[in-house]
Design a protein around this motif. Structure first.
Motif, PDB file in Angstrom:
ATOM      1  N   SER A   1     -21.773  -5.944  -7.268  1.00  0.00           N
ATOM      2  CA  SER A   1     -22.634  -7.039  -7.713  1.00  0.00           C
ATOM      3  C   SER A   1     -22.241  -8.383  -7.099  1.00  0.00           C
ATOM      4  O   SER A   1     -23.094  -9.264  -6.969  1.00  0.00           O
ATOM      5  CB  SER A   1     -22.594  -7.141  -9.240  1.00  0.00           C
ATOM      6  OG  SER A   1     -21.259  -7.286  -9.683  1.00  0.00           O
TER       7      SER A   1
ATOM      8  N   SER B   1     -32.944  -5.729   3.155  1.00  0.00           N
ATOM      9  CA  SER B   1     -32.979  -7.122   2.680  1.00  0.00           C
ATOM     10  C   SER B   1     -32.331  -8.064   3.693  1.00  0.00           C
ATOM     11  O   SER B   1     -32.784  -9.200   3.881  1.00  0.00           O
ATOM     12  CB  SER B   1     -32.269  -7.240   1.328  1.00  0.00           C
ATOM     13  OG  SER B   1     -30.877  -7.029   1.455  1.00  0.00           O
TER      14      SER B   1
ATOM     15  N   HIS C   1     -29.456  -5.324  -7.734  1.00  0.00           N
ATOM     16  CA  HIS C   1     -28.580  -5.862  -8.779  1.00  0.00           C
ATOM     17  C   HIS C   1     -28.589  -4.956 -10.014  1.00  0.00           C
ATOM     18  O   HIS C   1     -27.572  -4.822 -10.704  1.00  0.00           O
ATOM     19  CB  HIS C   1     -29.033  -7.282  -9.150  1.00  0.00           C
ATOM     20  CG  HIS C   1     -28.226  -7.893 -10.256  1.00  0.00           C
ATOM     21  ND1 HIS C   1     -26.903  -8.249 -10.096  1.00  0.00           N
ATOM     22  CD2 HIS C   1     -28.558  -8.188 -11.546  1.00  0.00           C
ATOM     23  CE1 HIS C   1     -26.450  -8.753 -11.235  1.00  0.00           C
ATOM     24  NE2 HIS C   1     -27.430  -8.730 -12.130  1.00  0.00           N
ATOM     25  N   GLU C   2     -29.719  -4.340 -10.282  1.00  0.00           N
ATOM     26  CA  GLU C   2     -29.843  -3.453 -11.443  1.00  0.00           C
ATOM     27  C   GLU C   2     -29.166  -2.107 -11.230  1.00  0.00           C
ATOM     28  O   GLU C   2     -28.688  -1.488 -12.178  1.00  0.00           O
ATOM     29  CB  GLU C   2     -31.322  -3.215 -11.770  1.00  0.00           C
ATOM     30  CG  GLU C   2     -32.062  -4.438 -12.267  1.00  0.00           C
ATOM     31  CD  GLU C   2     -33.505  -4.116 -12.587  1.00  0.00           C
ATOM     32  OE1 GLU C   2     -33.887  -2.932 -12.458  1.00  0.00           O
ATOM     33  OE2 GLU C   2     -34.255  -5.028 -12.965  1.00  0.00           O
TER      34      GLU C   2
ATOM     35  N   TYR D   1     -24.890 -10.792  -5.687  1.00  0.00           N
ATOM     36  CA  TYR D   1     -25.051 -12.115  -6.319  1.00  0.00           C
ATOM     37  C   TYR D   1     -25.072 -13.212  -5.258  1.00  0.00           C
ATOM     38  O   TYR D   1     -25.916 -14.117  -5.287  1.00  0.00           O
ATOM     39  CB  TYR D   1     -23.914 -12.339  -7.315  1.00  0.00           C
ATOM     40  CG  TYR D   1     -24.006 -13.638  -8.077  1.00  0.00           C
ATOM     41  CD1 TYR D   1     -24.744 -13.727  -9.250  1.00  0.00           C
ATOM     42  CD2 TYR D   1     -23.357 -14.781  -7.622  1.00  0.00           C
ATOM     43  CE1 TYR D   1     -24.848 -14.910  -9.955  1.00  0.00           C
ATOM     44  CE2 TYR D   1     -23.446 -15.978  -8.315  1.00  0.00           C
ATOM     45  CZ  TYR D   1     -24.182 -16.035  -9.478  1.00  0.00           C
ATOM     46  OH  TYR D   1     -24.283 -17.220 -10.166  1.00  0.00           O
TER      47      TYR D   1
ATOM     48  N   ARG E   1     -28.330 -13.095  -3.334  1.00  0.00           N
ATOM     49  CA  ARG E   1     -29.446 -13.620  -4.136  1.00  0.00           C
ATOM     50  C   ARG E   1     -29.420 -15.153  -4.148  1.00  0.00           C
ATOM     51  O   ARG E   1     -30.457 -15.807  -4.037  1.00  0.00           O
ATOM     52  CB  ARG E   1     -29.371 -13.090  -5.567  1.00  0.00           C
ATOM     53  CG  ARG E   1     -29.685 -11.599  -5.695  1.00  0.00           C
ATOM     54  CD  ARG E   1     -29.427 -11.109  -7.105  1.00  0.00           C
ATOM     55  NE  ARG E   1     -30.362 -11.680  -8.056  1.00  0.00           N
ATOM     56  CZ  ARG E   1     -30.159 -11.691  -9.371  1.00  0.00           C
ATOM     57  NH1 ARG E   1     -29.058 -11.175  -9.877  1.00  0.00           N
ATOM     58  NH2 ARG E   1     -31.063 -12.209 -10.173  1.00  0.00           N
TER      59      ARG E   1
ATOM     60  N   ARG F   1     -35.920 -11.105  -1.966  1.00  0.00           N
ATOM     61  CA  ARG F   1     -35.495 -11.346  -3.351  1.00  0.00           C
ATOM     62  C   ARG F   1     -35.789 -10.145  -4.241  1.00  0.00           C
ATOM     63  O   ARG F   1     -34.953  -9.753  -5.070  1.00  0.00           O
ATOM     64  CB  ARG F   1     -36.191 -12.590  -3.906  1.00  0.00           C
ATOM     65  CG  ARG F   1     -35.733 -12.932  -5.332  1.00  0.00           C
ATOM     66  CD  ARG F   1     -36.449 -14.144  -5.895  1.00  0.00           C
ATOM     67  NE  ARG F   1     -37.850 -13.870  -6.169  1.00  0.00           N
ATOM     68  CZ  ARG F   1     -38.682 -14.744  -6.739  1.00  0.00           C
ATOM     69  NH1 ARG F   1     -38.248 -15.958  -7.057  1.00  0.00           N
ATOM     70  NH2 ARG F   1     -39.939 -14.437  -6.950  1.00  0.00           N
ATOM     71  N   SER F   2     -36.963  -9.546  -4.041  1.00  0.00           N
ATOM     72  CA  SER F   2     -37.333  -8.393  -4.867  1.00  0.00           C
ATOM     73  C   SER F   2     -36.354  -7.238  -4.677  1.00  0.00           C
ATOM     74  O   SER F   2     -35.921  -6.601  -5.638  1.00  0.00           O
ATOM     75  CB  SER F   2     -38.758  -7.951  -4.514  1.00  0.00           C
ATOM     76  OG  SER F   2     -39.115  -6.814  -5.266  1.00  0.00           O
TER      77      SER F   2
ATOM     78  N   ARG G   1     -41.952  -5.258 -10.270  1.00  0.00           N
ATOM     79  CA  ARG G   1     -41.369  -5.345  -8.934  1.00  0.00           C
ATOM     80  C   ARG G   1     -41.775  -4.183  -8.049  1.00  0.00           C
ATOM     81  O   ARG G   1     -41.348  -4.093  -6.913  1.00  0.00           O
ATOM     82  CB  ARG G   1     -39.846  -5.388  -9.034  1.00  0.00           C
ATOM     83  CG  ARG G   1     -39.340  -6.574  -9.833  1.00  0.00           C
ATOM     84  CD  ARG G   1     -37.843  -6.503  -9.977  1.00  0.00           C
ATOM     85  NE  ARG G   1     -37.384  -7.571 -10.879  1.00  0.00           N
ATOM     86  CZ  ARG G   1     -36.292  -7.480 -11.609  1.00  0.00           C
ATOM     87  NH1 ARG G   1     -35.551  -6.418 -11.549  1.00  0.00           N
ATOM     88  NH2 ARG G   1     -35.950  -8.480 -12.388  1.00  0.00           N
TER      89      ARG G   1
ATOM     90  N   GLU H   1     -32.972  -8.081  -6.325  1.00  0.00           N
ATOM     91  CA  GLU H   1     -33.010  -7.987  -7.795  1.00  0.00           C
ATOM     92  C   GLU H   1     -32.952  -6.535  -8.258  1.00  0.00           C
ATOM     93  O   GLU H   1     -32.299  -6.207  -9.248  1.00  0.00           O
ATOM     94  CB  GLU H   1     -34.260  -8.691  -8.329  1.00  0.00           C
ATOM     95  CG  GLU H   1     -34.174 -10.211  -8.231  1.00  0.00           C
ATOM     96  CD  GLU H   1     -35.448 -10.903  -8.667  1.00  0.00           C
ATOM     97  OE1 GLU H   1     -36.474 -10.206  -8.844  1.00  0.00           O
ATOM     98  OE2 GLU H   1     -35.434 -12.140  -8.814  1.00  0.00           O
ATOM     99  N   ASN H   2     -33.657  -5.654  -7.525  1.00  0.00           N
ATOM    100  CA  ASN H   2     -33.575  -4.234  -7.855  1.00  0.00           C
ATOM    101  C   ASN H   2     -32.176  -3.679  -7.590  1.00  0.00           C
ATOM    102  O   ASN H   2     -31.647  -2.884  -8.369  1.00  0.00           O
ATOM    103  CB  ASN H   2     -34.610  -3.443  -7.046  1.00  0.00           C
ATOM    104  CG  ASN H   2     -36.009  -3.577  -7.614  1.00  0.00           C
ATOM    105  OD1 ASN H   2     -36.197  -3.492  -8.818  1.00  0.00           O
ATOM    106  ND2 ASN H   2     -36.986  -3.816  -6.758  1.00  0.00           N
TER     107      ASN H   2
END
Length: 590
Positions: free
Chosen positions: A561, A521, A555-556, A565, A568, A548-549, A507, A552-553
């Motif tokens: 969240s 985002s 989210h980590e 979520y 996303r 999206r990228s 990513r 996702e980062n």
């Protein structure tokens, strides 16, 4: 060269030693004059301190002499009382009285000294040194002499010295000389530092000496200074952090300054000292704000709760500090709004508003501005609820506008009013509010147009244009918003690990293009929707993939969240729609 300079002008050598603790650039004659003025003032204070020390010795000696004479006299004139022990008791009583005299004098002296320290910390930073003819003449001599020896490079009235020269000059000073010179620099910069958050006219001058302030407070951590000067340096570092975050959106630099301020306070080891406690609460408060700007909500909450705990303890003894307690409650409310904990947010904000209204000077402009800010955030809570209470929000925002005269706060309130009126369907009024907000922000920030608040208005203008189906205008507004936010959140770009969590290697290409931040985002998502509406499906698809990228980062590496979520899920829905329009069924299936 130093030997020749010393022969010609000892003052110039002293100036060079002082410059070794400052930033290498943005050196002006006015800076030199203030350094020399602070040096003269320091010499006067040392002379007075010596005299005061002699006076204190005389006071102690005189008190002990008085006590001794009283005890001796009592012993001589009361011989008849020896057998029943009354002489001993009376002598003991007189001794206690003598000690009380000594204690009273000593305590008064210590209390007076502490009061002087407290006042010195809170002293208005805009009070400049009195510059005499001597400082003007000596600064001119030093300026010309350093130029002639090529130790100072001058361009358009501003000088620079080489970092290696500064390091060499610091190394050739003893620790005692370094401490003395560092104290002079701290006092000189405090006289030059005019920044006040509510007075944007002071921002430009503060920017000119910001690097000097950051350098001096960093050096202050290296030496054993008196507690009063550690507090002064910590206060400077706090204000530098506030300026970096507020005026130039330099959040990483702001965090550095604020953490440095905390380190200085820890070094002072003043424990329950009131100045120490107040300053620590303020630093933690500002740390909480900057962490919120960065989206680090857990760190923000920890800092704000610790600040609240300290400020509540201080306010029990100093009721004037309740104003700061209200500020921290307000900031906790703002944080809860960002986390979408709306009930908790409303509780914090209502407590803040009630406390602010209970303060004695409720008619003052600063209290009114604070109440207006809290009303603004309470309105944001009503807007965020499902279903939203738009009429309540609008009423609160209109009340806020009546109370606030500060440019930044008025602009923020107008921007929020635009959001409400857009949702009410009054698009023409919303457009007027946004134009007024943008004009105020441009007046406030001047040349610094890459500011987060300007980006926020651009985003709202894009949303308005999108609702009107003016897609070209919407694209321009969102693109400008993205450009500014990429600049502001650049610290989150090309990061291998954020918050201690390693980012997946697959990513990193998107991370390189966009900072890993929720505000980025969100704009990419809107640009994707605009592209889809314009039937530019390839462009929309690319924007949504980048969104999206980032998500996702995030989210980590983040704890909020649920919001990530949902974002996303929405993003994937739009990616699927784009893929179908492009005829890429395999991508749609993914």
């Amino acid at each position: 060269s130093l030997g020749e300079i010393e022969k010609e002008s000892p003052t110039t050598c002293q100036v060079l030693r002082l410059l070794s603790f400052l930033g290498p650039d943005q050196i002006t004659k006015w800076l030199l004059r203030n350094l020399l003025s602070s040096k003269k003032k320091m010499n006067i204070q040392l002379s007075e301190l010596n005299n005061t020390g002699n006076g204190m010795n005389f006071l102690f000696n005189r008190t002990f002499m008085i006590g001794g004479f009283v005890l001796a006299g009592a012993a001589l004139i009361l011989p008849a009382c020896a057998k029943d022990g009354r002489r001993v008791g009376l002598c003991a009583g007189l001794a206690a009285a003598s000690l009380l005299i000594l204690s009273t004098n000593t305590t008064t002296s210590v209390a007076t000294e502490q009061q002087a320290h407290d006042e010195d910390i809170k002293r208005s930073a805009s009070i400049s040194n009195a510059i005499s003819a001597f400082e003007y003449e000596e600064s001119d001599v030093a300026w010309d002499l350093l130029k002639s020896f090529s130790l100072l490079s001058v361009k358009e009235g501003k000088g620079s010295v080489h970092r290696l020269l500064q390091q060499a000059m610091r190394n050739c000073q003893t620790d005692e000389e370094s401490r003395h010179n560092l104290i002079i620099c701290i006092d000189a910069l405090r006289s030059l530092w005019t920044f006040k958050p509510e007075e944007f006219e002071s921002w430009k001058e503060a920017l000119q000496i910001l690097d000097h302030v950051k350098c001096v407070v960093a050096h202050a951590l290296e030496f054993e200074l008196d507690a009063i000067y550690i507090l002064k340096a910590a206060q400077l570092s706090l204000e530098a952090g506030v300026f970096s975050a507020m005026a130039v959106n330099a959040f990483v630099e702001a965090l550095t300054s604020l953490h440095l301020s905390l380190s200085l306070l820890e070094k002072a080891k003043l424990g329950r000292n009131s100045s120490f406690q107040r300053l620590k609460a303020e630093v933690l408060h500002e740390l909480g704000r900057v962490y919120r700007y960065q989206g680090s909500y857990n760190e923000s909450e920890r800092s704000l709760l610790e600040s609240l705990e300290i400020s509540q303890l201080v306010s029990r003894k100093d009721r004037s500090f309740r104003k700061f307690v209200a500020n921290t409650l307000h900031e906790l409310g703002v944080l809860e709004v960002k986390k979408h904990n709306l009930d908790s947010a409303a509780q914090f904000l209502q407590r803040s508003l009630e406390l602010r209204r209970s303060l004695k000077d409720t008619e003052s402009e600063s209290i009114n501005a604070s109440c207006a800010a809290t009303l603004h955030q309470l309105a944001a809570v009503h807007v965020a609820r499902k279903p939203p209470s738009l009429d309540k929000a609008k009423a609160l925002l209109q009340d806020a506008l009546k109370m606030c005269r500060q440019i930044g706060q008025r602009a923020a309130t107008l921007k929020q009013l635009a959001r409400v009126t857009i949702r009410q369907g009054n698009l023409e009024k919303a457009e007027v509010y946004l134009e007024q907000a943008l004009e105020l922000y441009l007046e406030l920030y001047g040349d610094n147009k890459l500011h987060i608040n300007i980006a926020s208005v651009k985003f709202q203008q894009g949303a308005l244009a999108l609702q009107r189906e003016q897609f070209d205008e919407a694209y321009l507004h969102f693109s400008e918003c993205l450009r500014i936010r990429r600049h502001v959140y650049a610290y989150a770009r090309q990061v291998g690990a954020i918050g201690g969590v390693e980012i997946s290697g697959t990513r990193k290409s998107s991370v390189n293009a966009n900072p890993v931040h929720l505000e980025i985002s969100v704009v990419l998502h809107e640009l994707g929707i605009v592209g889809f509406a314009q039937r530019r499906f390839s462009q929309a698809f690319q924007m949504l993939l980048e969104e999206r990228s980032i998500l996702e980062n995030l989210h980590e590496i983040t704890s909020h969240s649920n919001r990530i979520y949902q974002a996303r899920l929405t993003c994937l829905t739009w990616i699927r729609k784009c893929a179908k329009e492009l005829g890429e069924e395999s991508e749609a299936e993914k």
